[in-house]
Enzyme design. Structure first.
Site, PDB file in Angstrom:
ATOM      1  N   ILE A   1       0.897  -1.155   0.000  1.00 50.93           N
ATOM      2  CA  ILE A   1       0.000   0.000   0.000  1.00 50.93           C
ATOM      3  C   ILE A   1       0.937   1.208   0.000  1.00 50.93           C
ATOM      4  O   ILE A   1       1.523   1.545   1.015  1.00 50.93           O
ATOM      5  CB  ILE A   1      -0.931   0.016   1.220  1.00 50.93           C
ATOM      6  CG1 ILE A   1      -1.828  -1.215   1.223  1.00 50.93           C
ATOM      7  CG2 ILE A   1      -1.784   1.290   1.219  1.00 50.93           C
ATOM      8  CD1 ILE A   1      -2.738  -1.310   2.432  1.00 50.93           C
ATOM      9  N   PRO A   2       1.135   1.843  -1.168  1.00 56.87           N
ATOM     10  CA  PRO A   2       2.283   2.725  -1.369  1.00 56.87           C
ATOM     11  C   PRO A   2       2.140   4.124  -0.776  1.00 56.87           C
ATOM     12  O   PRO A   2       2.043   5.129  -1.496  1.00 56.87           O
ATOM     13  CB  PRO A   2       2.411   2.782  -2.892  1.00 56.87           C
ATOM     14  CG  PRO A   2       1.004   2.608  -3.380  1.00 56.87           C
ATOM     15  CD  PRO A   2       0.350   1.657  -2.409  1.00 56.87           C
ATOM     16  N   CYS A   3       2.172   4.201   0.552  1.00 59.03           N
ATOM     17  CA  CYS A   3       2.082   5.510   1.201  1.00 59.03           C
ATOM     18  C   CYS A   3       3.300   6.372   0.897  1.00 59.03           C
ATOM     19  O   CYS A   3       3.241   7.600   1.037  1.00 59.03           O
ATOM     20  CB  CYS A   3       1.899   5.342   2.707  1.00 59.03           C
ATOM     21  SG  CYS A   3       3.128   4.298   3.503  1.00 59.03           S
ATOM     22  N   HIS A   4       4.393   5.755   0.440  1.00 57.70           N
ATOM     23  CA  HIS A   4       5.581   6.541   0.093  1.00 57.70           C
ATOM     24  C   HIS A   4       5.351   7.417  -1.132  1.00 57.70           C
ATOM     25  O   HIS A   4       6.131   8.327  -1.400  1.00 57.70           O
ATOM     26  CB  HIS A   4       6.780   5.611  -0.150  1.00 57.70           C
ATOM     27  CG  HIS A   4       6.562   4.594  -1.230  1.00 57.70           C
ATOM     28  ND1 HIS A   4       5.907   3.406  -0.999  1.00 57.70           N
ATOM     29  CD2 HIS A   4       6.904   4.575  -2.542  1.00 57.70           C
ATOM     30  CE1 HIS A   4       5.859   2.696  -2.123  1.00 57.70           C
ATOM     31  NE2 HIS A   4       6.454   3.397  -3.076  1.00 57.70           N
TER      32      HIS A   4
END
Length: 286
Positions: free
Chosen positions: A247-250
């Site tokens: 889950i690409p919160c970056h």
């Protein structure tokens, strides 16, 4: 700490040291960087190519603090469009063959009570990773390169304090290999089991719609989920994302192009964005 090792994990530690040298010394030549890594230029070049597929000189461009601003200008993703066309069209669900389901709000309120969570340590392309999962899928990934193994374990277990925790890396290993790009075939799946409040899950669903190599802003996420004024709450939900990388919160940046925060350390966020950008550019050039 028993870590399932990968070659990419070793590469990350080399790249992490290189990042420190780049930050301290500006634009360095291949010979200068290799010397500071105590390696020959040829060996260092091979590590770069194996890890990211571009030259050290080009990779330095991705590691600069200005890279985030360039991404925002050149690879900004309109989330409302992505969500309207369906997550399977361009986001992580397509890229990594992910499927996901969420825990019910009632079960979430129990703090993990009645849930068995399996865990194990693995080397990832971004350093040691603590991976957790239920029988239904991965529910947590934390990176320890900038913290400690103890702090990472305490962080994730505190999210579901009433769950039962069982160390079982072999149960998780097939999903982990798929998650970090080492699955054995296109039919591999890395199922996700999202454990969070309803608002958090809406934010995480929006994050899943951001294609690899692209970025968006916290305000864009807020608008996409129908709460345009809830930018601060969105930022909090992004920061509480338990499944890093998948889950690409970056990929969430501030409007100014600044990186913002990252739960597992800004050097890891920079490495994640740099690795993805370089990989996407390599594919485009192929």
């Amino acid at each position: 700490m028993n870590i399932q090792t990968t070659e990419d994990g070793y590469h990350y530690h080399v790249m992490r040291r290189a990042l420190d040298e780049i930050d301290a010394g500006g634009n360095l030549t291949l010979d200068e960087l290799a010397a500071r890594m105590d390696m020959s230029p040829a060996h260092f070049q091979r590590l770069f190519s194996a890890w990211v597929g571009v030259s050290p000189k080009r990779y330095q461009q991705y590691l600069t603090l200005g890279h985030a601003k360039a991404l925002l200008a050149e690879r900004f993703t309109t989330l409302e469009t992505s969500l309207a066309t369906g997550l399977s069209g361009s986001g992580r669900l397509h890229d990594l063959f992910l499927r996901w389901e969420a825990m019910s709000p009632g079960d979430f309120a129990k703090g993990g009570g009645g849930l068995t969570i399996y865990w194990g340590w693995f080397e990832s392309p971004f350093g040691p990773a603590l991976v957790m999962g239920t029988k239904r899928g991965i529910c947590g990934i934390g990176f320890a390169a900038e913290t400690t193994a103890e702090a990472t374990m305490e962080d994730l277990t505190a999210r579901w304090p009433k769950a039962d925790y069982v160390e079982d890396p072999m149960m998780l290993r097939p999903w982990v290999l798929t998650a970090f790009g080492a699955g054995e075939g296109a039919l591999e799946r890395a199922p996700l089991f999202l454990i969070g409040a309803p608002f958090q899950i809406k934010v995480w669903e929006a994050l899943l719609a951001i294609p690899s190599g692209h970025v968006t802003t916290y305000s864009e996420i807020a608008g996409a989920i129908g709460h345009p004024k809830a930018v601060r709450a969105v930022g909090t939900a992004v920061g509480r994302n338990p499944i890093s990388w998948l889950i690409p919160c970056h990929r969430a940046l501030r409007k100014s192009g600044a990186l913002g925060g990252y739960h597992w350390g800004l050097p890891v966020k920079r490495a994640l964005l740099a690795w993805e950008s370089a990989r996407e550019d390599t594919r485009a050039d192929a």
